[in-house]
Design an enzyme around this catalytic site. Structure first.
Site, PDB file in Angstrom:
ATOM      1  N   LYS A 101       0.835  -1.200   0.000  1.00 33.35           N
ATOM      2  CA  LYS A 101       0.000   0.000   0.000  1.00 33.35           C
ATOM      3  C   LYS A 101       0.875   1.259   0.000  1.00 33.35           C
ATOM      4  CE  LYS A 101      -4.300   1.401   0.126  1.00 33.35           C
ATOM      5  NZ  LYS A 101      -5.256   0.955   1.147  1.00 33.35           N
ATOM      6  N   ASP A 169     -10.394   0.266   3.484  1.00 34.08           N
ATOM      7  CA  ASP A 169     -11.261  -0.882   3.218  1.00 34.08           C
ATOM      8  C   ASP A 169     -12.722  -0.455   3.175  1.00 34.08           C
ATOM      9  OD1 ASP A 169      -9.164  -2.788   3.184  1.00 34.08           O
ATOM     10  OD2 ASP A 169      -9.081  -2.702   5.355  1.00 34.08           O
ATOM     11  N   ASN A 326      -9.532   0.187  -5.677  1.00 33.48           N
ATOM     12  CA  ASN A 326      -9.283   1.255  -4.694  1.00 33.48           C
ATOM     13  C   ASN A 326      -8.131   2.168  -5.064  1.00 33.48           C
ATOM     14  OD1 ASN A 326     -11.293  -0.065  -3.303  1.00 33.48           O
ATOM     15  ND2 ASN A 326     -10.258   0.035  -1.323  1.00 33.48           N
TER      16      ASN A 326
END
Length: 759
Positions: A101, A169, A326
Site C-alpha cells: 500500500k 477498506d 481502490n
C-alpha cells in the site's frame, strides 16, 4: 475476458516470494532528498543547523509542513485482524500488504508512505498508539482491521486527531463504487434518488458504500442491506450491531433472492456465487450489478449477461471491464488532502473524488491509454470507471478533493493558484512506470508465441514461466526437455514444465525446411550444406531465428548467455541485420522520472552523418512507440561549432541530412549533453530548435553509447531497457548477459509489442 483467460494469469507462490525477496527483501527503500555528502551538508542536516527549524516549529507548529516531510507523509497502519480475504493472521503477517500500500501511494500520487504494524487487538491500545504518532504524519490510512473494531477505531481517531484518518477498506471501495454507479445510472437513464439498491455484505466496505450513496441522494427506504443471515430489516435481532441497525428498513423481504426482485442496483462485497442467474433475471430493466467480491465475484459478467444482456456489470477483477479498484481513490484523496494541509477527509471530499472519477470516464481517452490497453476505451457499458493507469488521474482528482476540502473548512492552507497546482501535479509524476505498463499491456493484448532461445538458463526459464502465467501469450523455450525440467525444479518451478512448450532442435519436424532455408541463404558465403545443417542444429540462436523466420513463433528474445556482438552475428545468418539493412539499437535509460533513448548501442560501430540520421529516425520512432514526443539531440563535446574538431563534423552534418529528409520531429546539434538535457544550459543558445529537453540522444559511436548507458546504470542506478533492436524485419530483441528475469520479460514484451520490428 473469459474466466479461463483470467485464471491463466496466475501467480505461483515461488514467484511471489522471489518478487518480495529480490533484489532486496521488501518493496521500498528510504532515500534522502537533500545532499548528504560534505561536512557542510551534515552540519545543515543535523547539528547545529537542524536547531533552526526545531525552534521555528516550536514557535509556530504549522511550519512543520514547511520544514519536514509531515505534509507529504502518510502512515499505513494495521493490526492484521482482517488481511485481504485471509482473516486474522496477525500484525507481522500484514506487513507485506502494508508495504504494498505504501508503494502504491508513491507510484500513483507521489505521496511518501510508511507502513506500521501494531501488535494489539485491544481497541484502546491501538487508538492510543496511533494518536501518539500524530505529529509525525500528514494523514493516517487504516487498513485490514476487522469489523466492528474498524468503525470504533476510525471514529475515535477522527475525534482525537487533527489530520485525516481514513479506513480505505471502507471508504476507498465506497468512493470507486459511487463513481461507477453514477455513470452506470446515467447510461441506464435512472436517478440515484429513485433507484432500488440491494447490497450484500454488511461488513466495513458494504456499510461505507451504502452510507456514501445515501449522502449522495439515495433514499434510505430504497436501500436493502443483506448479510449471511439474510435481509437486515427493522426488528431483526440475530447477528445485529449498531452499524447494521442504522440501515435496517421496513420490508417483507427476508432473503437476498426476495430483495433482488425488481431491484435496479446490486452491490456485492460478499462471496463468490452469492448471486444466481435467477436473481439477476428478476431485477428491473437495465440493471446495474457491481459484483465486487475478490478474487471471484458474486456472479461473473458472462453469467449475468447470459440472462440479462441489458445489465451493466462491474467487478473487482482486472481481467474484466469496469474494475472497481481502490487505487483509483486513496492516493488521490490523500494527495488533495495533504496539499491543503487538511484536518480531515470528509464526505464532501469523498463525493468530490467520486464525481471527478465519474466525469473523467466520460471524457475522450488519451491515445497513450488506448495504446496501453490495446483497445479504444470509450464511455459506455464496458467503460464506466477510468483505468488505474490513466495519466490524467493525478491532475484531475486531487484538485477536486482539495476544492471540496477548502469549501468545507478543513483546509489549513488553501490553494490560491489552482491552475498552478494542477500544473505542479502534472510535473511531479514519474512517467517511467506508465511506460513499462504500456509495453506490457500491448504485449498482453497481442498474445504472442514468444521464442525464448536460451532454455538452459534459469533466468530465461523463469521469464518464460512468467510470460506464460502472466497471460502474455505462449512461451516457446528452445532446449532439451530433461534439462529444462531439471532447471525449473531447481528454482522451485517444477510444475511449470507442463505449461511451457519446449522445442528441441534434435527432434524438430521442421529441420529439413530450416536446413534448406539456411543453406540457400549462406551458400554463396562459403558455407556448404553440411555446415548449414550443423549451424541450424547446434546453435540455439540460429535455430530460434529459423523458427521465427518460418512463422513458428511470433517474437524472439535471446542474448542472456552470450555477448551482444556474438548473438547479433549469429542472427545475421537468418535475417538482414546489418547497418546498411536499417538495423539500429536504441537503449532506454529511465532515471528519477526522466526517460532518454540513446543510440546506436548495438549495430553501428562508427556511424557517419547519413547513418546518424538513420539512428535519429529510428530513435524517434521508438520514442513515439513509448508515448513520447521525440526531441533529438546529436551529441558531441562541442556546441554548434565550438571547439572546432573534425570528430564533431559528422554530428553537425547529421541535422542537415534530416533537413533534406524533411522529418516530422524536433532535432538539433551538435551539442553537449548538458545543453541537450538542461534547459538552463540550453538558454545560452536561443536559436536552438529544441523546445524542451531532448529525449533521444544520438552519440558519435557505439563505444560512447555503451559507456554512457553503463555509467548511468552503475553510478546513478538508472533502469536500462534494451538495446531495443529496431528497423528489423521480424520482432527480435537481444538482452544483455547481466539481464535479470524482469529485464528478459521486458525485452520479450517489447518484442511482442512490435516496438522494434518493421523497416
Amino acid at each position: 475476458m473469459s474466466e479461463k483467460t483470467g485464471s491463466r494469469a496466475r501467480i505461483t507462490p515461488e514467484e511471489a516470494l522471489a518478487y518480495h525477496m529480490e533484489p532486496r527483501p521488501g518493496k521500498y527503500d528510504i532515500v534522502a532528498s537533500t545532499p548528504m555528502t560534505t561536512q557542510r551538508d551534515l552540519s545543515l542536516a543535523y547539528s547545529p543547523g537542524v536547531a533552526v527549524p526545531v525552534q521555528a516549529i516550536a514557535d509556530r507548529p504549522e511550519t512543520a509542513y514547511d520544514y519536514t516531510t509531515k505534509g507529504n507523509m502518510v502512515a499505513v497502519i494495521s493490526n492484521g485482524t482482517a488481511i485481504l480475504g485471509m482473516g486474522n493472521l496477525g500484525a507481522l503477517a500484514s506487513k507485506p500488504v502494508m508495504e504494498g500500500k505504501a508503494v502504491l501511494f508513491k507510484r500513483f500520487a507521489d505521496v511518501n508512505a510508511i507502513d506500521l504494524e501494531l501488535d494489539t487487538e485491544d481497541t484502546d491500545e491501538f487508538i492510543n498508539a496511533v494518536r501518539l504518532m500524530g505529529p509525525t504524519f500528514g494523514g493516517i490510512n487504516l487498513e485490514d482491521i476487522k469489523a466492528p473494531e474498524c468503525f470504533i477505531i476510525e471514529q475515535r481517531l477522527k475525534e482525537l486527531m487533527d489530520i485525516p484518518v481514513f479506513h480505505d477498506d471502507q471508504h476507498g471501495t465506497a468512493v470507486i463504487c459511487a463513481a461507477g454507479l453514477l455513470n452506470a445510472l446515467e447510461l441506464s437513464g435512472k436517478r440515484i434518488e429513485d433507484v432500488k439498491i440491494v447490497l450484500n455484505g454488511a461488513g466495513a466496505a458494504g456499510i461505507a458504500c451504502l452510507e456514501l450513496l445515501k449522502s449522495m441522494g439515495a433514499r434510505h427506504d430504497n436501500c436493502i442491506m443483506a448479510d449471511t443471515k439474510g435481509v437486515i430489516y427493522q426488528g431483526r435481532t440475530e447477528g445485529m450491531n449498531q452499524w447494521k441497525s442504522a440501515h435496517a428498513i421496513v420490508t417483507d423481504a427476508r432473503t437476498l433472492e426476495d430483495a433482488m426482485k425488481g431491484a435496479d442496483v446490486f452491490l456485492g462485497v460478499s462471496a463468490k456465487g452469492a448471486v444466481t442467474q435467477d436473481m439477476v433475471a428478476s431485477m428491473a430493466d437495465n440493471p446495474v450489478i457491481f459484483a465486487m467480491a475478490n478474487p471471484d465475484p458474486e456472479i461473473t459478467p458472462e453469467d449475468a449477461h447470459a440472462v440479462r444482456p441489458d445489465a451493466i456489470v462491474a467487478t473487482g477483477r482486472s481481467d474484466y471491464p469496469n474494475q472497481v479498484n481502490n487505487v483509483l481513490g486513496f492516493p488521490y484523496l490523500f494527495r488533495g488532502a495533504l496539499d491543503i494541509h487538511a484536518r480531515a477527509i470528509n464526505d464532501e471530499m469523498k463525493i468530490a473524488c467520486a464525481e471527478a472519477l465519474a466525469k473523467l470516464a466520460r471524457e475522450d481517452v488519451p491515445d497513450e491509454v488506448a495504446i496501453a490497453y490495446g483497445r479504444k476505451l470509450q464511455f459506455g457499458r464496458d467503460y464506466i470507471i477510468p483505468t488505474p493507469f490513466d495519466p490524467r488521474l493525478i491532475h484531475v482528482v486531487p484538485p477536486a478533493v482539495a476544492r471540496a476540502g477548502m469549501d468545507t473548512g478543513v483546509a489549513r492552507r488553501p490553494i490560491i493558484d489552482m491552475d498552478g497546482y494542477v500544473q505542479s501535479l502534472k510535473n511531479r509524476m514519474d512517467p517511467t512506470a506508465a511506460i513499462l505498463q504500456g509495453i506490457h499491456a500491448r504485449a498482453r493484448q497481442t498474445q504472442a508465441r514468444m521464442i525464448f532461445a536460451e532454455g538452459d538458463d534459469p533466468r530465461v526459464l523463469r521469464a518464460a514461466v512468467a510470460w506464460q502465467r502472466g497471460g502474455m501469450g505462449q512461451a516457446l523455450v528452445v532446449g532439451r526437455e530433461a534439462d529444462v525440467k531439471d532447471k525449473l525444479e531447481t528454482v522451485g518451478l517444477g510444475d511449470a514444465v507442463r505449461e511451457l512448450t519446449v522445442v528441441n532442435a534434435a527432434n524438430s519436424r521442421y529441420l529439413d525446411a530450416y536446413h534448406e532455408f539456411l543453406y540457400a541463404r549462406l551458400q554463396r558465403k562459403g558455407v556448404d550444406r553440411e555446415d548449414a545443417h550443423k549451424l541450424a542444429n547446434r546453435d540455439r540462436h540460429v535455430f530460434a531465428a529459423l523458427m521465427l523466420a518460418h512463422g513458428h513463433g511470433d517474437g524472439l528474445v535471446t542474448g542472456a548467455t552470450r555477448k551482444n556482438a556474438h548473438v547479433l552475428s549469429q542472427l545475421r545468418n537468418v535475417f538482414d541485420l546489418r547497418p546498411q539493412d536499417g538495423a539500429v539499437g536504441i537503449t532506454a535509460v529511465l532515471h528519477k522520472g526522466r526517460i532518454v533513448l540513446i543510440g546506436d548501442t548495438l549495430v553501428h560501430e562508427w556511424p557517419e552523418a547519413e547513418d546518424l540520421a538513420d539512428i535519429a529516425i529510428r530513435g524517434a520512432a521508438v520514442a513515439r512507440g513509448l508515448g513520447l514526443e521525440p526531441r533529438v539531440a546529436f551529441l558531441s563535446f562541442s556546441n554548434f561549432g565550438y571547439p572546432v574538431s573534425e570528430r564533431a563534423i559528422k554530428m553537425a552534418e547529421a541535422p542537415k541530412v534530416l533537413d533534406r529528409r524533411r522529418v516530422d520531429f524536433e532535432y538539433e546539434g551538435e551539442m553537449t549533453v548538458d545543453v541537450a538535457l538542461n534547459m538552463d544550459s540550453a538558454s545560452r543558445y536561443p536559436f536552438s530548435r529544441l523546445t524542451g529537453p531532448a529525449n533521444v540522444l544520438v552519440v558519435p559511436a557505439r563505444h560512447s553509447a555503451s559507456i554512457s548507458v553503463k555509467l548511468m546504470q552503475e553510478m546513478a542506478g538508472a533502469t536500462v531497457i534494451g538495446p531495443i533492436l529496431t528497423g528489423v524485419p521480424q520482432p527480435i530483441q537481444i538482452c544483455s548477459t547481466t539481464s535479470t528475469v524482469n529485464d528478459i520479460l521486458n525485452m520479450a514484451a517489447i518484442s511482442a509489442g512490435g516496438l522494434g520490428a518493421g523497416r
